[in-house]
Scaffold this motif. Structure first.
Motif, short mmCIF file in Angstrom:
data_model
loop_
_atom_site.label_atom_id
_atom_site.label_comp_id
_atom_site.label_asym_id
_atom_site.label_seq_id
_atom_site.Cartn_x
_atom_site.Cartn_y
_atom_site.Cartn_z
N ILE A 7 0.84 -1.20 0.00
CA ILE A 7 0.00 0.00 0.00
C ILE A 7 0.87 1.25 0.00
O ILE A 7 0.62 2.20 -0.75
N ILE A 99 -3.38 -6.35 3.10
CA ILE A 99 -4.70 -5.72 3.02
C ILE A 99 -5.48 -5.88 4.33
O ILE A 99 -6.14 -4.96 4.79
N SER A 104 -7.86 -6.91 12.04
CA SER A 104 -8.83 -6.15 11.23
C SER A 104 -10.26 -6.60 11.55
O SER A 104 -10.57 -7.78 11.53
N THR A 106 -13.18 -4.11 10.92
CA THR A 106 -14.11 -3.09 10.45
C THR A 106 -14.70 -3.51 9.11
O THR A 106 -13.96 -3.89 8.20
N PHE A 107 -16.01 -3.44 9.01
CA PHE A 107 -16.68 -3.86 7.78
C PHE A 107 -17.63 -2.79 7.28
O PHE A 107 -18.22 -2.04 8.07
N VAL A 108 -17.75 -2.74 5.96
CA VAL A 108 -18.74 -1.88 5.32
C VAL A 108 -19.83 -2.80 4.80
O VAL A 108 -19.56 -3.77 4.10
N THR A 132 -16.60 -4.18 1.66
CA THR A 132 -15.47 -3.85 2.52
C THR A 132 -14.18 -3.71 1.71
O THR A 132 -13.46 -2.71 1.84
N LYS A 136 -12.05 -0.23 0.98
CA LYS A 136 -10.63 -0.16 1.32
C LYS A 136 -9.81 0.26 0.09
O LYS A 136 -8.98 1.18 0.16
N ASN A 139 -10.21 3.82 -0.80
CA ASN A 139 -9.45 4.71 0.08
C ASN A 139 -7.96 4.68 -0.23
O ASN A 139 -7.26 5.67 -0.02
N ILE A 140 -7.48 3.54 -0.70
CA ILE A 140 -6.06 3.44 -1.03
C ILE A 140 -5.75 4.14 -2.35
O ILE A 140 -4.81 4.91 -2.46
N ARG A 142 -7.97 6.12 -4.26
CA ARG A 142 -8.66 7.41 -4.40
C ARG A 142 -8.93 7.77 -5.86
O ARG A 142 -8.51 8.82 -6.36
N PHE A 168 -18.91 8.49 -1.22
CA PHE A 168 -17.65 8.42 -1.96
C PHE A 168 -17.75 9.34 -3.18
O PHE A 168 -18.76 9.31 -3.90
#
Lengths: 283, 283
Positions: A7, A99, A104, A106-108, A132, A136, A139-140, A142, A168
């Motif tokens: 990342i 990743i 970890s 947190t989930f969407v 999720t 992620k 966000n990485i 963009r 988003f």
């Protein structure tokens, strides 16, 4: 033309290319083993953007316990070449540990009906894993624009919902399903099919094409079209239907009579291989 | 110095100020009714960034059914002036319908222990609402740095976890709790307190200060310190303890003996008003 595994390196590479200016980034998230369907997304991203990032990551959180995570086909060297030849500037191919860190949690999750029906019925945790990982990766990377294939029509609808609900600032661009010359929808999972399964699997596209023909000749009754398709598929001894659904193309809600743009979506197992296919009916 | 009500206008304003260049944006999300605690965050954001955005939004998804959503204090004119005087360039004050569209159903959730203990026990859906709104606001504002008060120590830990797990490219900067001269931790909810409750509520900071004194004089036994605080608070007839916990400051895990940086965190109800407070013990 870089193959990047971490990342931090990806962010640095993008930052260096941007050089303080805001560039349009096009992003094509994939699980690799690229076929012409993926390549059509990369080519479209190349047309639309300054910088094209393709990710290749077999995302464990979208596989159920008894699914094909461990056997999912991989060929990163071939994928890298295909992606670059189709216009990718950066191919991002992280390891799972890069990743998902150890703790970890947190989930969407899109909690509505959209994730519970169709593929959500037989794959109840699948879309939570998809949203999720896509969040992620968004966000990485963009990106300004992100590209998804309409073969995964439910996935496209769910990602559009996530993007809207979580604000988003990303355009979701969906591209048409791509087929083999004989009609089979392209899928990385097609390599699992035996010769006989591969032959019988042609019934999926055949029945969708014929149903569309019936529709164009005046049949607007969803139930009749659905039965027609089910009967055709059930004529093949190796086919086990997961679902055949006729839905409003936008909301994915079931319909009785075709009045708005409609999608016929199906999932059928041949042996251990689960295939999906769909077709749009315009009004 | 703008007061902005819609997401589109906010994005346009930020885009216009950026003018194609990447600026460092500092973001201070609040529920308004600003006090010196909030203002300390805004001032810190002003020092660190090119552009400072403050949001004022009483987020319904982080309130439980019988909580104080409807009575939560508001004064946007005063808040706007205070925010600008403290260094805000933009104050974002959207209506609920602007943030949550009618069929909104996507949530961000930190599923681990972190959200289930402390305030998560009596407010089981609270942190899911917090992480969802913060993720949404992060996507709208796209800050480089985001500022949170250490009064909400659990919230800070949960947001740091979300940022890590979802790969948000955002620094979370936490700032010390701010108190009234008599020791009461600043909170927008302090206005709910009657004169008598306000007087008795001083026992919270008093007991934390005395516990710290005991610790500095050699008491390392968490259970003893906890009992000491509970006894002091229970000496006040209007106080009902929700929790008093002594935790590792980083992981928020319970400890027996104080060996690493520690937080004593408590939540106590006075009448209908639930107050939280905390203090750090350095080693």
């Amino acid at each position: 033309m870089s193959l990047i595994k971490t990342i931090d390196k990806l962010k640095n590479e993008i930052r260096n290319i941007q050089n303080g200016k805001i560039l349009n980034i096009g992003f094509v998230p994939t699980m690799g083993y690229l076929h012409e369907g993926h390549l059509s997304l990369i080519k479209k991203a190349r047309e639309d953007n300054d910088l094209v990032v393709v990710s290749i990551f077999v995302n464990p959180t979208q596989f159920g316990k008894n699914e094909d995570l461990d056997s999912y086909p991989k060929d990163i060297d071939r994928d890298f070449k295909l992606a670059v030849d189709s216009g990718a500037d950066i191919v991002f191919n992280p390891e799972v540990e890069e990743i998902y860190t150890k703790n970890s949690c947190t989930f969407v999750n899109v909690e509505g009906d959209l994730t519970k029906k169709l593929c959500g019925l037989s794959r109840p945790t699948h879309f939570k894993g998809v949203t999720t990982i896509v969040a992620k990766l968004f966000n990485i990377v963009r990106p300004k624009n992100a590209y998804f294939g309409e073969k995964d029509a439910q996935q496209v609808a769910i990602i559009e919902k996530m993007v809207e609900d979580l604000n988003f600032d990303i355009n979701i661009i969906s591209c048409p399903l791509v087929r083999e010359d004989d009609g089979l929808a392209l899928s990385s999972r097609n390599v699992y099919l035996s010769k006989e399964e591969r032959e019988q699997a042609l019934i999926l596209s055949e029945s969708l094409f014929k149903a569309k023909e019936l529709y164009l000749n005046g049949e607007k009754d969803a139930k009749k079209l659905k039965e027609f398709i089910e009967n055709k598929i059930n004529s093949k001894n190796l086919a086990r239907i997961d679902y055949v659904e006729i839905l409003d193309a936008k909301t994915l809600e079931e319909i009785d009579v075709i009045k708005t743009k409609t999608i016929i979506a199906l999932a059928v197992k041949f042996g251990k291989t689960r295939l999906i296919d769909n077709i749009y009916l315009e009004v």
